[in-house]
Every structure is written in C-alpha cells, then in structure tokens.
Design a protein around this motif. Structure first.
Motif, PDB file in Angstrom:
ATOM      1  N   VAL A   1       0.844  -1.203   0.000  1.00 56.93           N
ATOM      2  CA  VAL A   1       0.000   0.000   0.000  1.00 56.93           C
ATOM      3  C   VAL A   1       0.876   1.249   0.000  1.00 56.93           C
ATOM      4  N   GLY A   2       1.887   1.264   0.873  1.00 56.00           N
ATOM      5  CA  GLY A   2       2.805   2.396   0.882  1.00 56.00           C
ATOM      6  C   GLY A   2       3.505   2.565  -0.452  1.00 56.00           C
ATOM      7  N   ARG A   3       3.901   1.445  -1.026  1.00 56.85           N
ATOM      8  CA  ARG A   3       4.564   1.477  -2.334  1.00 56.85           C
ATOM      9  C   ARG A   3       3.648   2.080  -3.399  1.00 56.85           C
ATOM     10  N   GLY A   4       2.388   1.666  -3.412  1.00 49.31           N
ATOM     11  CA  GLY A   4       1.451   2.190  -4.404  1.00 49.31           C
ATOM     12  C   GLY A   4       1.230   3.683  -4.245  1.00 49.31           C
TER      13      GLY A   4
ATOM     14  N   LYS B   1       3.229   2.197   5.596  1.00 55.16           N
ATOM     15  CA  LYS B   1       1.874   2.160   5.041  1.00 55.16           C
ATOM     16  C   LYS B   1       1.225   3.538   5.043  1.00 55.16           C
ATOM     17  N   THR B   2       1.517   4.333   6.081  1.00 51.52           N
ATOM     18  CA  THR B   2       0.747   5.561   6.315  1.00 51.52           C
ATOM     19  C   THR B   2       1.350   6.805   5.680  1.00 51.52           C
TER      20      THR B   2
ATOM     21  N   ILE C   1      -6.727   4.277   3.540  1.00 51.39           N
ATOM     22  CA  ILE C   1      -7.795   3.423   4.076  1.00 51.39           C
ATOM     23  C   ILE C   1      -7.463   1.944   3.903  1.00 51.39           C
ATOM     24  N   TYR C   2      -6.845   1.591   2.775  1.00 49.72           N
ATOM     25  CA  TYR C   2      -6.460   0.196   2.520  1.00 49.72           C
ATOM     26  C   TYR C   2      -5.684  -0.410   3.692  1.00 49.72           C
ATOM     27  N   GLU C   3      -5.947  -1.692   3.948  1.00 55.96           N
ATOM     28  CA  GLU C   3      -5.171  -2.484   4.914  1.00 55.96           C
ATOM     29  C   GLU C   3      -5.081  -1.850   6.296  1.00 55.96           C
TER      30      GLU C   3
END
Length: 604
Positions: free
Chosen positions: A300-303, A401-402, A442-444
C-alpha cells in the motif's frame, strides 16, 4: 497525459547507492543474482509498463470495472497484466526456487512493482494480491493445497485474494461471523459475506483462490477463534476440471478512484455448497493472515509513493511548459512588456514542486528500506541480527503504510495546484491521481488503526527495543553525515528530534503506566505524523550524505546536478516539513484532553 511517470535514476540511486542492494548478493539466498541481472529485470519491467500499463491509465478510469448479470467485467489489460505478470516473475519473484519462485530480493521486486504502480496503479494489484495469497498457501498449507492451487496462481492463470472484512464488522476482525462447518469428507462448508475484496472477481482468469477468515463452529470468541481457509471460486475435481464452488459476486463497488481495480462484495455458501479447506491449524488464521497483511501494508505504501511520483512527474512537465505571469523585478514590480515566464520560475510553484519531490522520493526511500529489512531478516543467520531486522521492520511498517498515503495525498494536491484551474479538469491527469491516492490511507487498516498499532504496540514491544534499534540506526546516519561540514547543521537538527521523541514518549507513557490507555492512544495519529516526519528526515539525510560522498569522490554514476538536487531537497524537507514536529510535539504534550468522551458530553 504526461510523457513520464517515474524517475528511474532516483530509483536506482536509492537501490544501489543509498540502500546498498549489492550487499544482498553476498548472502547465500541471493548469490544467484547480481546487479546486471537485476538491472535487466527492472529494465524489462519498465518496457512492459511503458507499453502495456501507462497508455491505458486514463482509459481504465474512463471505462471502469462494472457489474452486470452477476459478473464483474474489467478492462482487457487486466488479462495482459496477469499473463505477463506470470511470465515476467511479477507474481512469483520473491518466492524460493523450490516454491516456484525466482528468489529475487524483495527490494528488487518492490522496485519493479513500484514502476508498475507508477505507470498504472489500477493494474498491479491483480498480480500482487495473487502473489500474497499464493505465499500464504506456500508457507502454511498442506502439500495437497500447494500442489492444487499455487502453480496456476504463479503463472497468472488463476487469481488470488485476501478476504477479511465483513459488512457488520469492518476493521473489527474479532466480530467476523463467516462460519466454517467441518464435514465428514474433511472439507469445511463456508457461509457468510465479505466486502471490499480487491480483485475479487473478473473474467480474465479461470479461477480465483480466496483466502478467507472464518470461525469454525464452537471456536472461541474474538480473534482467538479465527481460522484461515482456501476457498476457490471454482473447486478442482479429481480429474482436474473446475466446478462452481457456490461463491457469488453480489456487487462491485463503484469508487471515486482506482476505478479500474475491481472491488467486490462476495457471498459464500448461499446454496449451502461452498467448500473450504483449512490452512494450517485451527484458530491460527489471523496469525497466518498477518504475513500477507504486513507485506500488503508495504505494498500500500509502495502504491501511494508511486502515485505521488507519477503526479510529481506530470506537474513538473507542466511547469516546464506553461508560460504565465512575469517574474518580480528588483524594484518589486512586473514589466507587462516582458514575455511571460514559465511558471517553474515562480518561487511558490517551485515550493510546491519541491514539496512533491521531497515527499515522493522520501516515501520511495522508506519503502525500499522496509524491503531491505525484509530481505535481511530472511538472509542473516545470526539469531540476534535476525531479531534486529525483524523488529526494525515491525516498527517502521505502520509508517511505511501511512506516510506515503497521507503525505502523498498532500503532494498530489499541491501538484493539482501547480496546474491551477487545469488541474481540476478531466483533460489533465492530476485530478485522477488525486482521486486514486485517496484510498491508500484506508487500505489495509486506516491511518487511525496504523497509528494505534505504532504507538500502542510497536513502540512498547520488547520493552521499547524496536524503537531503540530505530533510534540507533538514525544515530548512525547522523554520525556519518556529521563528518561532512556542509551537513553538520542538518545532522544536528535531526539529532535534536531524537531528544524530542524521548520527551514526547516520557510524557505519554505516564498515562500508559497508569493504565489510562485511552488517553495514551487518543492522539496516536499525531504521534504517527510526528515520528514519520523524523524517519523521513533520516532518509533524506542519508540520501544527502551519500550524494555528498559521491560529489567528493567525483562519482560519475549520475550527474553533478543530480547529486546536488538530493542535498538541496534534503534542506527543503528539513526547513518546510521537519519543523512541523515542533507543533506536533507541543500538541502531543498538551494538558488538555478534548477528544475522549467524558461524563459531561460536548456536541460534536
């Protein structure tokens, strides 16, 4: 559309010079690879992204995934993504050789999927979720399940998902009600519903293998009673044929962004004929799923980091081409007789571009650092070293992630502002990046959940050992950077932030020590922001000292301007972003408690 969506030079600079990918090739696990082979892999991924992802980015937004007559229909490039993803190693890359993988460093796989995300963030998720599901089966399932499902998943012929969220439970996994009933034949009958299932159904694969969290009849309440099951859309008969498994797609959610990435509502066992197979031991499902979830959080962080980079590239191109206004002269006036200047010459536009650059490149560095820790904890043989890298990975994962998602949204918003009114128009791509990136926080697990995980679990785990290891890593960079006169001021600034972390935690822990955990965690999201600013500042100081070292050594890998830009952007980050920690620390240590519900109720 912009002409470019990613900065390959910066990506490889971070991979090789900042995060020392070459060091991994000295470990037995990765001795079959070297820089030339990994460069060939990344170059092939870039060619694939240029040809089959980037040109379809806007088209997939204009023609989104849809639901019709009980079936989800997606763009035809999803078929290309899955087929090529299987052929090129996007799906199997990090897995061991004996698991059907290429055993490439997770750093390299992360860099590759970052390129794909930057090109078209609607497509890579179909492949990477399949990898995550296959990895769970490989690690925890019996040999029969591995043989039955994994080969076709790694080829991209079958898809894979993770099914956690339910309509009545949301992020509260202890409240899931999907039921599993053991039969005399050894499989379980599955019944229940799951929502927000990314890649949950589409027409370009023969089967989709769902990894489903469910509760076996009689299992303990809460998270302790959750088990994990393989539940295929179509079950495999003894002759290898496929038959429907009573998994129904009830709808596909229409979203404001990532519209080409199907997000489904699934029903299991409406006809009492949905079969599932237990993965590993009963009641250990959440433990198993966290393997996939932790990697997914890095994903998610990568995206988000990739979208921030793509938006920066588009903004930069526009600023270099758009002429508007005139520079202010030394007299403080503008000469209407002069030609208009390019907007990149205006200080405020440059400020917004540098903000985008600082966030996008800082986020990328953080993502690759997490991947490096992932590789090291799998590669080192010494137990204490393995524990060190595992703890470092644990404590930075919530920030990984954040930060790219939250700061990335701010970066894209600034990019939209660079374009002015055109940024708000669908003819220009910034508005799509802005809509796409919003889901990533919001993901994961939302930002609030990640923040409580960071402050409530990761900071306290092992008596604070993870945080102490992180501070030691930062301290090592500060010491090295301090050897360069030009960087001493900035190193000292970052050192002061370490003292500030200590002061904030001493204050907050007074509440934890009194078992007033709600107060301790009430501003967890602010602590997430506070610590993330420091960690990104550390990444930028490291980028700057590596660049300074390259300049002193007259390293010709990149231009002098390239290296100097890293140092300049570090200074920008420290002036405009890192200083925000002062206000956050003041808020975190403020005596007023204003968000907890008290006996006297205040209107919200």
């Amino acid at each position: 559309m912009a002409k470019e969506y990613v900065d390959i030079n910066t990506l490889k600079y971070l991979l090789y010079q900042v995060h020392a990918l070459d060091d991994l090739f000295g470990f037995e696990r990765y001795e079959g690879h070297d820089r030339p082979s990994m460069d060939m892999f990344l170059d092939a991924i870039k060619d694939f992204a240029d040809r089959d992802l980037f040109p379809f980015f806007k088209e997939m937004d204009d023609d989104p995934a849809g639901f019709d007559n009980g079936e989800v229909r997606v763009h035809e490039q999803v078929a290309v993504m899955m087929k090529k993803g299987g052929e090129m190693g996007v799906i199997c890359g990090p897995l061991d050789y004996d698991q059907g993988g290429l055993q490439i460093p997770f750093m390299v796989h992360t860099a590759a999927t970052y390129i794909l995300d930057a090109a078209n963030n609607h497509l890579p998720g179909y492949a990477t979720l399949t990898l995550g599901a296959a990895e769970l089966i490989v690690h925890f399932a019996n040999q029969n399940l591995k043989d039955t499902y994994v080969p076709n998943m790694l080829l991209g012929a079958w898809g894979g998902t993770m099914c956690l969220t339910e309509p009545q439970a949301g992020s509260s996994l202890s409240d899931i009600t999907t039921k599993a009933t053991l039969t005399d034949e050894g499989y379980y009958k599955i019944s229940g519903q799951k929502i927000f299932i990314s890649g949950g159904d589409y027409q370009y694969v023969e089967n989709i293998v769902h990894l489903v969290l469910a509760r076996i009849d009689g299992a303990p309440e809460g998270t302790k009673g959750i088990s994990l099951f393989v539940v295929p859309k179509n079950r495999v008969e003894t002759d290898g044929s496929l038959v429907g498994n009573d998994v129904k797609t009830l709808s596909d959610f229409e979203k404001m962004g990532q519209r080409g990435f199907a997000t489904t509502h699934l029903g299991f066992g409406d006809s009492d004929d949905c079969q599932g197979w237990l993965v590993g031991e009963a009641n250990q499902g959440l433990k198993y799923m966290f393997l996939m979830m932790n990697d997914a959080r890095i994903g998610v962080g990568r995206g988000a980091a990739a979208i921030a980079m793509a938006a920066y590239q588009a903004s930069l191109q526009y600023a270099k081409e758009r002429a508007q206004g005139r520079k202010i002269s030394e007299t403080g006036k503008k000469d209407p007789g002069e030609d208009q200047c390019l907007i990149i010459e205006h200080p405020d536009v440059r400020r917004m571009l540098f903000l985008q650059k600082a966030i996008a490149e800082g986020s990328l560095s953080l993502i690759l650092l997490a991947a490096k820790y992932h590789d090291l904890q799998r590669s080192v043989s010494d137990h204490s070293e393995k524990e060190k890298y595992q703890l470092l990975l644990e404590i930075i994962t919530p920030m990984v992630k954040t930060y790219p998602a939250e700061a990335g949204a701010l970066a894209v918003s600034n990019g939209l502002q660079v374009l002015g009114g055109y940024g708000f128009c669908s003819d220009f791509i910034l508005q799509q990046y802005y809509r796409d990136i919003r889901i990533f926080s919001i993901y994961e697990g939302t930002t609030g959940i990640q923040s409580q995980d960071l402050l409530g679990r990761k900071v306290l785990m092992n008596n604070g050992k993870a945080l102490q290891l992180l501070i030691e890593e930062i301290g090592t960079t500060i010491a090295v950077a301090s050897d360069y006169k030009d960087l001493q001021e900035w190193a000292a600034t970052l050192k002061g932030k370490l003292t500030m972390i200590h002061e904030v935690l001493v204050y907050l822990k007074t509440f934890a020590n009194k078992e007033n955990y709600e107060r301790y965690l009430s501003d967890a999201n602010l602590f997430m922001e506070f610590l993330s600013y420091v960690v990104i500042g550390w990444n930028w100081l490291e980028m700057a000292y590596v660049a300074k070292q390259a300049l002193d050594n007259k390293d010709a890998a990149y231009s002098e301007a390239f290296y100097e830009s890293k140092i300049h952007t570090m200074k920008f980050y420290f002036k405009y972003e890192l200083t925000k920690t002062n206000a956050l620390a003041e808020t975190l240590m403020h005596k007023e408690v204003l968000t907890q519900k008290m006996e006297k109720e205040f209107l919200v």
